[in-house]
Motif scaffolding. Structure first.
Motif, PDB file in Angstrom:
ATOM      1  N   LEU A 140       4.173  -2.004  14.253  1.00 24.33           N
ATOM      2  CA  LEU A 140       3.661  -0.945  13.392  1.00 24.33           C
ATOM      3  C   LEU A 140       2.246  -1.215  12.897  1.00 24.33           C
ATOM      4  O   LEU A 140       1.536  -0.285  12.533  1.00 24.33           O
ATOM      5  CB  LEU A 140       4.596  -0.739  12.198  1.00 24.33           C
ATOM      6  N   THR A 141       1.820  -2.474  12.887  1.00 24.39           N
ATOM      7  CA  THR A 141       0.458  -2.769  12.452  1.00 24.39           C
ATOM      8  C   THR A 141      -0.568  -2.137  13.382  1.00 24.39           C
ATOM      9  O   THR A 141      -1.612  -1.685  12.938  1.00 24.39           O
ATOM     10  CB  THR A 141       0.202  -4.285  12.352  1.00 24.39           C
TER      11      THR A 141
ATOM     12  N   LEU B 294      -0.481   1.691  12.527  1.00 25.00           N
ATOM     13  CA  LEU B 294      -0.990   2.035  11.195  1.00 25.00           C
ATOM     14  C   LEU B 294      -2.398   1.530  10.904  1.00 25.00           C
ATOM     15  O   LEU B 294      -2.929   1.805   9.830  1.00 25.00           O
ATOM     16  CB  LEU B 294      -0.041   1.471  10.127  1.00 25.00           C
ATOM     17  N   LYS B 295      -3.019   0.832  11.832  1.00 28.46           N
ATOM     18  CA  LYS B 295      -4.316   0.205  11.538  1.00 28.46           C
ATOM     19  C   LYS B 295      -5.401   1.202  11.129  1.00 28.46           C
ATOM     20  O   LYS B 295      -6.284   0.862  10.358  1.00 28.46           O
ATOM     21  CB  LYS B 295      -4.792  -0.645  12.714  1.00 28.46           C
TER      22      LYS B 295
ATOM     23  N   CYS C 198      -4.668   4.202   9.645  1.00 30.35           N
ATOM     24  CA  CYS C 198      -4.043   5.130   8.706  1.00 30.35           C
ATOM     25  C   CYS C 198      -4.798   5.102   7.370  1.00 30.35           C
ATOM     26  O   CYS C 198      -5.097   4.026   6.847  1.00 30.35           O
ATOM     27  CB  CYS C 198      -2.592   4.717   8.496  1.00 30.35           C
TER      28      CYS C 198
ATOM     29  N   THR D 215      -1.640   7.540   2.343  1.00 28.48           N
ATOM     30  CA  THR D 215      -0.779   8.381   3.173  1.00 28.48           C
ATOM     31  C   THR D 215       0.663   8.211   2.724  1.00 28.48           C
ATOM     32  O   THR D 215       1.141   7.106   2.514  1.00 28.48           O
ATOM     33  CB  THR D 215      -0.908   7.992   4.659  1.00 28.48           C
TER      34      THR D 215
ATOM     35  N   PHE E  23       4.666   8.237   3.067  1.00 34.07           N
ATOM     36  CA  PHE E  23       5.723   8.012   4.043  1.00 34.07           C
ATOM     37  C   PHE E  23       7.069   8.071   3.352  1.00 34.07           C
ATOM     38  O   PHE E  23       7.153   8.000   2.124  1.00 34.07           O
ATOM     39  CB  PHE E  23       5.584   6.625   4.703  1.00 34.07           C
TER      40      PHE E  23
ATOM     41  N   PHE F  81       0.981   4.376   1.670  1.00 36.51           N
ATOM     42  CA  PHE F  81       0.379   3.311   2.472  1.00 36.51           C
ATOM     43  C   PHE F  81      -0.768   2.674   1.702  1.00 36.51           C
ATOM     44  O   PHE F  81      -1.658   3.361   1.214  1.00 36.51           O
ATOM     45  CB  PHE F  81      -0.131   3.893   3.792  1.00 36.51           C
TER      46      PHE F  81
ATOM     47  N   ILE G 163      -2.997  -2.941   5.704  1.00 36.89           N
ATOM     48  CA  ILE G 163      -2.493  -4.000   6.566  1.00 36.89           C
ATOM     49  C   ILE G 163      -3.179  -5.297   6.147  1.00 36.89           C
ATOM     50  O   ILE G 163      -4.402  -5.367   6.101  1.00 36.89           O
ATOM     51  CB  ILE G 163      -2.802  -3.712   8.057  1.00 36.89           C
TER      52      ILE G 163
ATOM     53  N   ILE H  99       2.380  -5.415   6.418  1.00 37.73           N
ATOM     54  CA  ILE H  99       2.303  -4.004   6.039  1.00 37.73           C
ATOM     55  C   ILE H  99       2.537  -3.871   4.541  1.00 37.73           C
ATOM     56  O   ILE H  99       3.541  -4.346   4.012  1.00 37.73           O
ATOM     57  CB  ILE H  99       3.325  -3.158   6.820  1.00 37.73           C
TER      58      ILE H  99
ATOM     59  N   LEU I 126       2.929  -1.284   1.303  1.00 33.23           N
ATOM     60  CA  LEU I 126       3.230   0.057   0.815  1.00 33.23           C
ATOM     61  C   LEU I 126       3.371  -0.024  -0.698  1.00 33.23           C
ATOM     62  O   LEU I 126       3.521  -1.102  -1.263  1.00 33.23           O
ATOM     63  CB  LEU I 126       4.540   0.571   1.420  1.00 33.23           C
TER      64      LEU I 126
ATOM     65  N   GLU J  38       5.875  -6.579  10.750  1.00 34.27           N
ATOM     66  CA  GLU J  38       5.220  -5.692  11.719  1.00 34.27           C
ATOM     67  C   GLU J  38       6.213  -4.772  12.411  1.00 34.27           C
ATOM     68  O   GLU J  38       5.840  -3.759  12.985  1.00 34.27           O
ATOM     69  CB  GLU J  38       4.418  -6.498  12.749  1.00 34.27           C
TER      70      GLU J  38
END
Length: 64
Positions: free
Chosen positions: A7-8, A11-12, A14, A18, A20, A30, A33, A42, A44, A58
C-alpha cells in the motif's frame, strides 16, 4: 487471490487529509508514509487535526 499488495506504493502520491474507511476505526484521514519506520510506515488519523495517529504495515495490517 492471496498476493501481498504494498500500500505504500499505492498511497505515495495520496494527498494528506484524504478520507478513508477503516474496518476498526471507521472514518480515518491519511497523514502520510513514514519510510523510516519499516514495520508501520502508513500513518492515518482518527481526527481531522491529525492528533491521534494510527499506524499500519505496508500490507494494511494494524498490529500495535
Amino acid at each position: 487471490m492471496n498476493e501481498n499488495i504494498d500500500l505504500t506504493k499505492i498511497l505515495k502520491n495520496c494527498p494528506v487529509g484524504t478520507e478513508f474507511y477503516h474496518l476498526v476505526y471507521n472514518k480515518v484521514y491519511f497523514v502520510g508514509i513514514d519510510l523510516e519506520d519499516s514495520d508501520y510506515p502508513i500513518r492515518l488519523s482518527k481526527r481531522k487535526d491529525y492528533m491521534s495517529t494510527i499506524t499500519l504495515t505496508e500490507n494494511g495490517k494494524h498490529l500495535k
